[in-house]
Design an enzyme around this catalytic site. Structure first.
Site, PDB file in Angstrom:
ATOM      1  N   ASN A   9       0.865  -1.184   0.000  1.00 60.80           N
ATOM      2  CA  ASN A   9       0.000   0.000   0.000  1.00 60.80           C
ATOM      3  C   ASN A   9       0.902   1.235   0.000  1.00 60.80           C
ATOM      4  O   ASN A   9       1.495   1.575   1.024  1.00 60.80           O
ATOM      5  CB  ASN A   9      -0.902  -0.026   1.249  1.00 60.80           C
ATOM      6  CG  ASN A   9      -1.776   1.206   1.352  1.00 60.80           C
ATOM      7  OD1 ASN A   9      -1.840   2.019   0.423  1.00 60.80           O
ATOM      8  ND2 ASN A   9      -2.455   1.356   2.473  1.00 60.80           N
ATOM      9  N   TRP A  10       0.978   1.867  -1.137  1.00 65.96           N
ATOM     10  CA  TRP A  10       1.874   3.024  -1.277  1.00 65.96           C
ATOM     11  C   TRP A  10       1.311   4.271  -0.613  1.00 65.96           C
ATOM     12  O   TRP A  10       2.018   5.267  -0.469  1.00 65.96           O
ATOM     13  CB  TRP A  10       2.138   3.316  -2.755  1.00 65.96           C
ATOM     14  CG  TRP A  10       2.869   2.236  -3.487  1.00 65.96           C
ATOM     15  CD1 TRP A  10       3.333   1.056  -2.983  1.00 65.96           C
ATOM     16  CD2 TRP A  10       3.236   2.242  -4.877  1.00 65.96           C
ATOM     17  NE1 TRP A  10       3.949   0.323  -3.967  1.00 65.96           N
ATOM     18  CE2 TRP A  10       3.907   1.033  -5.132  1.00 65.96           C
ATOM     19  CE3 TRP A  10       3.056   3.153  -5.925  1.00 65.96           C
ATOM     20  CZ2 TRP A  10       4.402   0.717  -6.400  1.00 65.96           C
ATOM     21  CZ3 TRP A  10       3.537   2.832  -7.177  1.00 65.96           C
ATOM     22  CH2 TRP A  10       4.212   1.619  -7.411  1.00 65.96           C
ATOM     23  N   HIS A  95      -9.662   1.402   4.946  1.00 68.56           N
ATOM     24  CA  HIS A  95      -8.364   1.512   5.622  1.00 68.56           C
ATOM     25  C   HIS A  95      -8.518   2.453   6.822  1.00 68.56           C
ATOM     26  O   HIS A  95      -9.281   3.417   6.768  1.00 68.56           O
ATOM     27  CB  HIS A  95      -7.304   2.048   4.651  1.00 68.56           C
ATOM     28  CG  HIS A  95      -5.927   1.945   5.209  1.00 68.56           C
ATOM     29  ND1 HIS A  95      -5.451   2.859   6.131  1.00 68.56           N
ATOM     30  CD2 HIS A  95      -4.934   1.045   5.022  1.00 68.56           C
ATOM     31  CE1 HIS A  95      -4.216   2.505   6.475  1.00 68.56           C
ATOM     32  NE2 HIS A  95      -3.883   1.416   5.808  1.00 68.56           N
ATOM     33  N   GLU A 163      -5.325  -4.677  10.600  1.00 69.20           N
ATOM     34  CA  GLU A 163      -4.262  -3.690  10.781  1.00 69.20           C
ATOM     35  C   GLU A 163      -4.506  -2.925  12.076  1.00 69.20           C
ATOM     36  O   GLU A 163      -5.284  -1.958  12.094  1.00 69.20           O
ATOM     37  CB  GLU A 163      -4.251  -2.700   9.610  1.00 69.20           C
ATOM     38  CG  GLU A 163      -4.000  -3.341   8.263  1.00 69.20           C
ATOM     39  CD  GLU A 163      -3.469  -2.327   7.249  1.00 69.20           C
ATOM     40  OE1 GLU A 163      -2.393  -2.573   6.710  1.00 69.20           O
ATOM     41  OE2 GLU A 163      -4.113  -1.299   7.029  1.00 69.20           O
ATOM     42  N   GLY A 169       2.733   2.309  10.713  1.00 67.69           N
ATOM     43  CA  GLY A 169       3.711   3.379  10.551  1.00 67.69           C
ATOM     44  C   GLY A 169       4.446   3.739  11.829  1.00 67.69           C
ATOM     45  O   GLY A 169       5.125   4.756  11.895  1.00 67.69           O
ATOM     46  N   GLY A 228       2.851  -1.264   4.233  1.00 67.85           N
ATOM     47  CA  GLY A 228       2.866   0.170   3.949  1.00 67.85           C
ATOM     48  C   GLY A 228       4.259   0.637   3.593  1.00 67.85           C
ATOM     49  O   GLY A 228       4.758   0.408   2.490  1.00 67.85           O
ATOM     50  N   GLY A 229       4.918   1.285   4.545  1.00 62.97           N
ATOM     51  CA  GLY A 229       6.212   1.924   4.310  1.00 62.97           C
ATOM     52  C   GLY A 229       7.222   1.057   3.567  1.00 62.97           C
ATOM     53  O   GLY A 229       7.884   1.523   2.629  1.00 62.97           O
TER      54      GLY A 229
HETATM   55  O1  LIG Z   1      -1.291   0.779   6.788  1.00 60.19           O
HETATM   56  C1  LIG Z   1      -0.552  -0.124   6.430  1.00 60.19           C
HETATM   57  C2  LIG Z   1      -0.811  -0.861   5.187  1.00 60.19           C
HETATM   58  O2  LIG Z   1      -2.079  -0.604   4.698  1.00 60.19           O
HETATM   59  C3  LIG Z   1       0.660  -0.472   7.213  1.00 60.19           C
HETATM   60  O3  LIG Z   1       1.562   0.563   7.108  1.00 60.19           O
HETATM   61  P1  LIG Z   1       3.065   0.353   7.622  1.00 60.19           P
HETATM   62  O4  LIG Z   1       3.550  -0.957   7.018  1.00 60.19           O
HETATM   63  O5  LIG Z   1       3.820   1.535   7.123  1.00 60.19           O
HETATM   64  O6  LIG Z   1       2.994   0.256   9.114  1.00 60.19           O
END
Ligand SMILES: O=C(CO)COP(=O)(O)O
Length: 248
Positions: A9-10, A95, A163, A169, A228-229
């Site tokens: 997920n960018w 999300h 999540e 994050g 995510g990141g």
């Molecule tokens: O929200 C996320 C994926 O949708 C997770 O983000 P991170 O991997 O940056 O913690």
């Protein structure tokens, strides 16, 4: 599909050029150019990336879809049919960042899920509790309320992503015990309350990195990861995809 699914997920990152370069870097990696790997890019870049991915295995994903079903006077909205038109296989729905910043609620999320399903796109319903909700101890109830959308869906293939908001994050990954507890609870709830398609698949998301991907993916009832990141770095994402590839 057996095996683990990895979706990057960018979020609101990249530019046209860097999005293209990132996808090109992934396409060069056999571990990444797989049908069980997806990239959820910003909407404005999806069409170009869809064209680039034609004939390749990586699946295109959108980060959101309109709750409105048909074309019409809905300025700024992007319909499920439009996403299908440019080759999206998946779309994230609900999300936590959209729940937080856009106050998305269950009736809207149900409409989004149904629109995606009608367009032949697999929706990924994201659920998860905040730190406060976890500390208060009622996190399972919070998740069941979010899952309630699934009880209204009659048919079709969808995915669920757990999540925990406090792990997104933050670098604070949930423990394997916490992940196993929630994933098992989600599957039990779905068996009792939802009308699922062939299988109930639950991805984990929240600070998934190259270093922890394998142990998370090996945890009971974890069917993949929403990253995510780490999905913004081709090297890190490749290692996560490699970890998934080993578990097929
Ligand atoms: O929200 C996320 C994926 O949708 C997770 O983000 P991170 O991997 O940056 O913690």
């Amino acid at each position: 599909m057996a095996g683990k699914l990895i979706i990057g997920n960018w979020k609101m990152n990249t530019r046209a050029q860097s999005a293209q370069s990132l996808v090109d870097a992934l396409l060069e990696q056999p571990a990444c150019d797989q049908p069980w790997v997806g990239v959820a890019a910003p909407a404005v870049y999806l069409a170009a990336l869809g064209a680039r991915l034609q004939g390749r295995s990586i699946r295109l994903a959108a980060q959101d879809v309109s709750a409105f079903a048909s074309d019409g006077a809905y300025t700024g909205e992007i319909s499920a049919a439009m996403l299908q038109d440019i080759g999206c296989a998946y779309v994230l729905v609900g999300h936590s960042e959209r729940r937080q910043y856009f106050a998305e609620n269950n009736p809207q999320l149900l409409a989004k899920m149904n629109n995606a399903l009608a367009a032949g796109i697999v929706p990924v319903l994201c659920v998860g509790e905040t730190l406060e909700q976890r500390e208060q101890g009622d996190y399972l109830e919070v998740i069941y309320q979010q899952l309630a959308v699934l009880a209204e869906i009659n048919a079709g293939e969808y995915l669920i992503a757990y999540e925990p908001v406090w792990a997104i994050g933050t670098g604070k990954v949930a423990t394997l015990e916490q992940i196993a507890e929630i994933h098992s609870a989600i599957k039990t709830w779905c068996l009792q309350n939802a009308k699922p398609s062939a299988s109930i698949r639950v991805l984990y998301g929240g600070s998934v990195k190259a270093e922890n991907a394998e142990s998370i993916l090996m945890t009971d009832n974890v069917d993949g990861a929403l990253v995510g990141g780490a999905s913004l770095d081709a090297g890190s994402f490749r290692m996560i995809c490699q970890a998934a590839g080993k578990l097929i």
